[in-house]
Design a protein around this motif. Structure first.
Motif, PDB file in Angstrom:
ATOM      1  N   ASN A 623     -67.453  21.541 -89.770  1.00  0.00           N
ATOM      2  CA  ASN A 623     -66.772  20.408 -89.621  1.00  0.00           C
ATOM      3  C   ASN A 623     -66.061  20.303 -88.313  1.00  0.00           C
ATOM      4  O   ASN A 623     -66.252  19.289 -87.664  1.00  0.00           O
ATOM      5  N   LYS A 628     -72.487  17.348 -88.939  1.00  0.00           N
ATOM      6  CA  LYS A 628     -72.586  16.913 -90.099  1.00  0.00           C
ATOM      7  C   LYS A 628     -73.564  17.204 -90.921  1.00  0.00           C
ATOM      8  O   LYS A 628     -73.410  17.331 -92.029  1.00  0.00           O
ATOM      9  N   GLU A 631     -73.073  20.715 -92.166  1.00  0.00           N
ATOM     10  CA  GLU A 631     -71.747  20.799 -93.034  1.00  0.00           C
ATOM     11  C   GLU A 631     -71.984  20.199 -94.198  1.00  0.00           C
ATOM     12  O   GLU A 631     -71.614  20.653 -95.421  1.00  0.00           O
ATOM     13  N   THR A 632     -73.025  19.041 -94.527  1.00  0.00           N
ATOM     14  CA  THR A 632     -73.352  18.534 -95.724  1.00  0.00           C
ATOM     15  C   THR A 632     -73.853  19.586 -96.760  1.00  0.00           C
ATOM     16  O   THR A 632     -73.749  19.424 -97.812  1.00  0.00           O
ATOM     17  N   LYS A 657     -68.433  13.865-102.454  1.00  0.00           N
ATOM     18  CA  LYS A 657     -68.203  14.099-101.136  1.00  0.00           C
ATOM     19  C   LYS A 657     -69.294  14.208-100.186  1.00  0.00           C
ATOM     20  O   LYS A 657     -69.779  13.643 -99.295  1.00  0.00           O
ATOM     21  N   LEU A 661     -71.529  11.917 -97.105  1.00  0.00           N
ATOM     22  CA  LEU A 661     -72.222  12.573 -95.816  1.00  0.00           C
ATOM     23  C   LEU A 661     -73.642  12.291 -95.849  1.00  0.00           C
ATOM     24  O   LEU A 661     -74.012  11.899 -94.932  1.00  0.00           O
ATOM     25  N   CYS A 662     -74.429  12.433 -97.139  1.00  0.00           N
ATOM     26  CA  CYS A 662     -75.648  12.224 -96.899  1.00  0.00           C
ATOM     27  C   CYS A 662     -76.074  10.778 -96.461  1.00  0.00           C
ATOM     28  O   CYS A 662     -76.925  10.939 -95.647  1.00  0.00           O
ATOM     29  N   THR A 665     -75.835  10.903 -92.671  1.00  0.00           N
ATOM     30  CA  THR A 665     -76.438  11.752 -91.790  1.00  0.00           C
ATOM     31  C   THR A 665     -77.975  12.453 -92.059  1.00  0.00           C
ATOM     32  O   THR A 665     -78.564  12.746 -91.069  1.00  0.00           O
TER      33      THR A 665
END
Length: 697
Positions: A623, A628, A631-632, A657, A661-662, A665
């Motif tokens: 993060n 991203k 991070e995902t 969450k 994000l998926c 990104t």
């Protein structure tokens, strides 16, 4: 003896004596000799005066005198030579044509053929290519009848040059190929080297870079043996350019350094600024950004002294791009803005568009994709006015890359496909490969099997062009796609091909990268012995290169291998050692990845609290890095660890969450996996309705 002043004095005395004797024939000879002497002394106007005076006297000589006709042809040839030197090709053609008629009259076929060659060269200068072609072809037929090998080779060489100007590169290569063996057979080493240079350039124009490099290397050996420093310098510059395009940047740097050394030896620094610029770009290509900036700033200083604003703008643009790569985005933008001002003053539309593209790339690398797309859009609008298809295609590809970075894969793929359609010329093969690479990555993220065909097409183009470094990089991409799409044996095959190419290039760092990937695949296939062998080879290479970061990655790979073998605690120990190395190196990205892997190891050991702890640290680091996509994936792993710890409510929140994000990104399969995990949690809670919704999603 090149003592032209004494020669002129002697011929002038001779002329005076011939005039006293009223010897017209001798007077003509003296006038021609005086004209030739002044020509050698670069006194062009004096040369014309004496030669034209000689030409007038020929009218008074007996017409049956064959030597008079021969002398007249010589005089006309010299007049043509003088006018050729002073850039009056039209006048040169006139005198050569008059000489040609005289030679025909006296039956001097060799003289005719040589005259036709001179006429052809002047037409080439005048860009009257068809007339040049006709003159060289006629001369060639004459030399063939005379069995004059030297004349034949000259004609083929000139025909090659004519075809090059016509844009008929294949025909040019055919002509040069006919010329080369004659040069070799007649032991004309200088002519041979010139012909090899011509072949190098022709194959370069066709994008056949490996062949081009081979011809330049052969030429280089001859120029070195001949001791011709000027020719050697030019050849190093050409070979350096080809090596740069081949991605063999260390070799291009060697060539440019040799060029600079030679230019200092002979005191010719005329092209040094251009070489300094190229050295800057080559060093930037291998990540030596500090060195790159030094060379680029030296070049900028040269161009500033020369008051060459166009080249200053080019230098500033490259300086800005490199400053951006070292993370100094504000300074990079300042340099690019300075370049943009110069190009705006010069009304250089293409240059302005280039600046906007570099500004876009700067923002893209700074993760400001919306701003990057704005700059690329400005460049695209300007380029549409110029109809520069290659640049429009590149700009469209960059716009696609911004969409891909934001996870808008459908739009990205559409942009990449549009870019490929904008410029379908073979000449823009490098741009096509770059675009295919971007398209393949996006297709892989979508789980689209056509990614394999996309990468293979790009690799084939590079193979056809002889770009082994580029082909090796594409095979790595193809291997990654095969791995992601669960074709592990195919991935292994790609990596083995890549490894062989990198061995042929003596690219030890590249070999280590390929061996690391091979180790991972063999581990996944549970071929532990082969995985260990590959990993040991990679470790040995990293040790030889003193690559501390690479050695840390090797430890990480060894840890994963130990875990797969069931030696979980040994694996955790290796991961901890890798983590300490990465902390010392301040490699935050590598540290985040290792923390994620340590969490997986603890999960295998059944120590779920430790798995959760290390996974959370990994998520925080990714993060912080604004990575991203990674991070995902780390968040999904964290959710899995909470499932293992039987903390299903927390796990569900984490997967939700990750889904958000998926969408912005990454790979659609990650999103699908999250829904599947939520569905399984709901199923275990006997909530069939919610489980069905999640599984359908």
């Amino acid at each position: 003896l090149h003592e032209t002043q004494r020669a002129v004095a002697a011929f002038q005395r001779c002329l005076d004596i011939q005039r006293q004797l009223s010897n017209s024939s001798g007077e003509v000879d003296a006038l021609i000799s005086l004209g030739l002497s002044h020509f050698k002394a670069s006194n062009n106007q004096a040369a014309v005066t004496f030669l034209e005076e000689a030409l007038k006297l020929f009218q008074h000589l007996p017409q049956e005198d064959a030597s008079a006709h021969s002398g007249k042809a010589v005089c006309l040839d010299h007049l043509g030579n003088v006018y050729s030197r002073i850039g009056r090709s039209d006048k040169a053609v006139t005198f050569y044509t008059m000489s040609l008629r005289v030679k025909k009259d006296i039956g001097d076929m060799t003289g005719e053929a040589r005259c036709l060659v001179r006429i052809g060269l002047e037409f080439l200068t005048l860009n009257e290519l068809q007339r040049a072609f006709e003159a060289f072809t006629e001369a060639l037929h004459m030399f063939e009848r005379l069995e004059d090998d030297n004349g034949i080779s000259i004609c083929y060489e000139n025909l090659g040059d004519t075809y090059m100007k016509m844009g008929e590169i294949r025909q040019a290569i055919f002509s040069y190929d006919r010329c080369l063996p004659i040069k070799v057979e007649t032991w004309d080493k200088v002519g041979e080297a010139q012909c090899l240079d011509n072949l190098g350039l022709a194959h370069y124009c066709l994008g056949e870079l490996r062949l081009s490099a081979e011809y330049y290397e052969q030429s280089l050996a001859i120029w070195r043996a001949e001791g011709d420093k000027n020719a050697l310098m030019t050849c190093y510059e050409s070979l350096g350019g080809v090596d740069f395009q081949l991605g063999e940047h260390m070799r291009s740097i060697e060539c440019y350094v040799q060029h600079l050394t030679l230019s200092q030896d002979i005191g010719d620094g005329a092209a040094d600024h251009e070489i300094l610029l190229r050295l800057g770009l080559s060093n930037a290509a291998i990540g030596e950004y500090t060195v790159a900036l030094q060379f680029l700033k030296q070049a900028l200083s040269f161009y500033t002294e020369l008051n060459d604003n166009r080249s200053r703008a080019l230098c500033l643009m490259h300086i800005g791009a490199v400053e951006g790569r070292v993370g100094d985005t504000p300074q990079g933008m300042k340099s690019l803005e300075a370049s943009l001002r110069l190009r705006t003053e010069g009304q250089d539309k293409l240059g302005i568009a280039d600046c906007f593209q570099e500004m876009g790339l700067l923002c893209y690398n700074d993760n400001d994709y919306h701003k990057a797309r704005g700059f690329f859009g400005q460049a695209q609008r300007l380029l549409t006015e110029t109809n520069d298809k290659a640049s429009i295609a590149t700009c469209t590809m960059h716009i696609g890359a911004t969409y891909a970075a934001q996870g808008e894969l459908k739009e990205a793929i559409q942009q990449f496909k549009t870019a490929l359609m904008v410029d379908v010329r073979d000449a823009n093969w490098a741009g096509k490969v770059d675009c295919l690479n971007h398209l393949g990555v996006a297709q892989t993220k979508q789980g689209d099997q056509s990614a394999l065909q996309t990468f293979q097409l790009a690799a084939n183009i590079l193979r056809d062009r002889g770009d082994r470094a580029g082909e090796a990089a594409l095979l790595m991409q193809l291997a990654e796609a095969n791995c992601v799409l669960n074709h592990l044996p195919s991935s292994l095959e790609n990596l083995e091909q890549c490894l062989e190419l990198r061995k042929s290039l003596n690219d030890k760092r590249g070999q280590a990268d390929a061996l690391m990937k091979i180790s991972y695949i063999q581990t996944s296939l549970r071929s532990f012995s082969r995985a260990k062998d590959a990993l040991q080879e990679a470790t040995d290479l990293r040790t030889e290169l003193k690559d501390e970061e690479g050695l840390a990655k090797c430890l990480n790979a060894r840890a994963l291998l130990l875990v797969q073998e069931g030696k979980v605690h040994e694996g955790i120990g290796a991961q901890m050692e890798s983590m300490e190395r990465l902390k010392q190196l301040q490699d935050t990205t590598g540290l985040a990845e290792v923390l994620n892997n340590i969490a997986v190891c603890y999960s295998y050991a059944g120590d779920y609290p430790q798995a959760i702890k290390h996974s959370e640290e990994s998520v925080k680091l990714f993060n912080h890095l604004q990575s991203k996509e990674k991070e995902t994936k780390a968040i999904i792993n964290l959710g899995n660890h909470y499932v293992e710890e039987k903390k299903n409510e927390t796990a569900t929140q984490i997967f939700e969450k990750a889904i958000v994000l998926c969408r912005g990104t990454t790979d659609v399969r990650d999103e699908a996996a999250c829904y599947g995990n939520i569905g399984t949690i709901d199923l275990n809670k006997q909530d069939m309705e919610r489980a069905l919704i999640s599984y359908n999603l």
